[in-house]
Each structure stands twice: as C-alpha cells, then as structure tokens.
Design a protein around this motif. Structure first.
Motif, mmCIF file in Angstrom:
data_model
loop_
_atom_site.group_PDB
_atom_site.id
_atom_site.type_symbol
_atom_site.label_atom_id
_atom_site.label_comp_id
_atom_site.label_asym_id
_atom_site.label_seq_id
_atom_site.Cartn_x
_atom_site.Cartn_y
_atom_site.Cartn_z
ATOM 1 N N UNK A 93 4.857 -15.829 15.864
ATOM 2 C CA UNK A 93 3.740 -15.295 16.657
ATOM 3 C C UNK A 93 2.415 -15.858 16.159
ATOM 4 N N UNK A 94 1.537 -16.165 17.091
ATOM 5 C CA UNK A 94 0.238 -16.750 16.776
ATOM 6 C C UNK A 94 -0.782 -15.649 16.514
ATOM 7 N N UNK A 95 -1.604 -15.819 15.464
ATOM 8 C CA UNK A 95 -2.698 -14.889 15.154
ATOM 9 C C UNK A 95 -3.943 -15.697 14.846
ATOM 10 N N UNK A 96 -5.032 -15.417 15.561
ATOM 11 C CA UNK A 96 -6.300 -16.111 15.362
ATOM 12 C C UNK A 96 -7.438 -15.108 15.261
ATOM 13 N N UNK A 97 -8.490 -15.499 14.523
ATOM 14 C CA UNK A 97 -9.692 -14.667 14.456
ATOM 15 C C UNK A 97 -10.607 -15.082 15.605
ATOM 16 N N UNK A 98 -10.841 -14.162 16.536
ATOM 17 C CA UNK A 98 -11.684 -14.405 17.696
ATOM 18 C C UNK A 98 -12.719 -13.289 17.793
#
Length: 66
Positions: free
Chosen positions: A45-50
């Motif tokens: 699963x992808x996790x990014x700080x946005x």
C-alpha cells in the motif's frame, strides 16, 4: 507479454488523521487525492505526506480500496 493486468494502476489516497478523528461538525469532509502507482515497483500500500485542507497541515495519506 500477457495483456491481463496493467502495470500502472490508479489509486486513491485518503487522509489518515481525518479518518481516525472521524468527521466532526467542524470538519467539512475527508481529503482524498487520486494518483497512479507502478504495481511491480510498489506492491504494498502506498503512503504519502500530502496537504489536507480540512486539517490545515501536511498529514499522512494512505491508499484505500475503491
């Protein structure tokens, strides 16, 4: 090469802090972004700080199911 599954897939990223706190009456909703990922390079699963406009800060956005 097989034509079954595409390599690049579309994913939806959702703010994890809005989901954990629940949607209260001060918050208008949950921040969501649509992006693409390469299935071969990132099978997890992808996790990014946005930026979340409802929290007014940069938070962790995680991939959700459609």
């Amino acid at each position: 090469m097989a034509k079954g599954k595409e390599v690049r897939v579309r994913v939806i990223l959702e703010c994890t802090s809005c989901v954990q706190n629940g949607v209260n009456k001060e918050s208008r909703g949950i921040s969501r972004y649509i992006t693409q990922k390469n299935r071969h390079n990132t099978p997890s699963r992808l996790e990014l700080r946005k930026f979340c406009p409802y929290c007014y800060k940069h938070t962790l956005h995680g991939e959700i199911k459609k």
